[in-house]
Motif scaffolding. Sequence first.
Motif: not given
Length: 436
Positions: A265-287
């Motif tokens: 949530v922080n990686a995406k939503m802290r500030r959405t307009g900065v270049c360090g914002a996460t744009e893709t979430l990847l989740v392990d299928k074995a989670a």
Amino acid sequence: MTASSKAGLGAKPEAQRTVGEAMQALGEAAREAARELALASTEAKDRALRAAASELRGATAPIGEANKRDLAAAAEAGRPASFLDRLMLDASRVDGMARGLEEIAALPDPVGTAIAEWTRPNGLVMQRVRVPLGVVGIIYESRPNVTADAGALCLKAGNAAILRGGSESHHSSRAIHTCLARGLREAGLPEAAIQLVPTTDREAVGLMLKGLGGAVDVIVPRGGKSLVTRVQEEARVPVFAHLEGLCHTYVDRSADLEMAKRIVVNAKMRRTGVCGATETLLVDKAAPAGHLPALVAALIEAGCEVRGDAAVEAADARVKPATEQDWSTEYLDAVISAKVVDGVDGAIAHIQRYGSQHTDAIVADDRATAERFLTRLDSAIVLHNASTQFADGGEFGMGAEIGIATGRLHARGPVGVEQLTTFKYVVRGRGQVRPG
């Protein structure tokens, strides 16, 4: 006589100059200022930075008024909320710029530092010594704070800076530049050490990319993909590439769920307009079965739109279907793409295919898995159990940064004071001559 005053001798009044003539004069003044700055004392540079910081704080109101003009024009032009956020300056952000200047002043001066020293069998003593790059041209778009950050970093490293901000932030950048100029005057340094291109005419960018008749030593673009592409295609001087931030966060099967939710949530939503914002979430299928729905729900409840593959859609009815284009889109907004992958190797393969080698993170308790991710990915910044929003020079202890360089030559990652220097070899002898 200062470089700026010399540049005006015999010249036309500024209002009568063509863009080409104005830029040529600006380049000549910058080159002369760079020669003076290369020899400037640490004390003088730091005094200029601290004085500029004080000027910024004292000018909070006029900077705010100038910024309101830019914001109003941007809103009228229909710019999105994420763009307006990058453009906006409030009292807190002005103070943040001032603190950044003070932090840069407190950094060690890299100029003159011996990086290495050795003695040859013939008695010659050789040193590799840091020296300034010379004149740095910075071309940026909607972030007026870059005016302060870039100017200050160049100054500390002994470089003259030519700043060409975007037309959207022109009034804000001018107000900030006025404070930097006052700081230079107070320290007795040439005002031409930090110059703001006075026109929004796009011709000025083309002239900078051509090097202003040999005045510019390096160009740093900071902006969207179209700007960086233009710079790389047209520049006749070296470029510190700052590509788009297609940043990823991968949540491994071994991740602690609560930690993963906080980070994502922080990686995406802290500030959405900065270049360090996460744009893709990847989740392990074995989670564990509940991890994917919990991560998706946390993002949606934080106000983020989620676009996912079939597995992510199945986890939450509110998810919208992702297209192929989503995997290579830098949203700079409250939107994220999400995908289920086959373990850490699946995550690495996806990032290698779609990423921009900017910043990528893994959330995992298993150390071997984390090390595999950190070692095998060749992004400029890789993180373990931390938000991609730490992709920032200030968070790296650099005070600020001109940008996150994603190229491989000279500078990579946050471009701070050290990265704005090069080196020369200093050789000291006692009369040695080379035989035969």
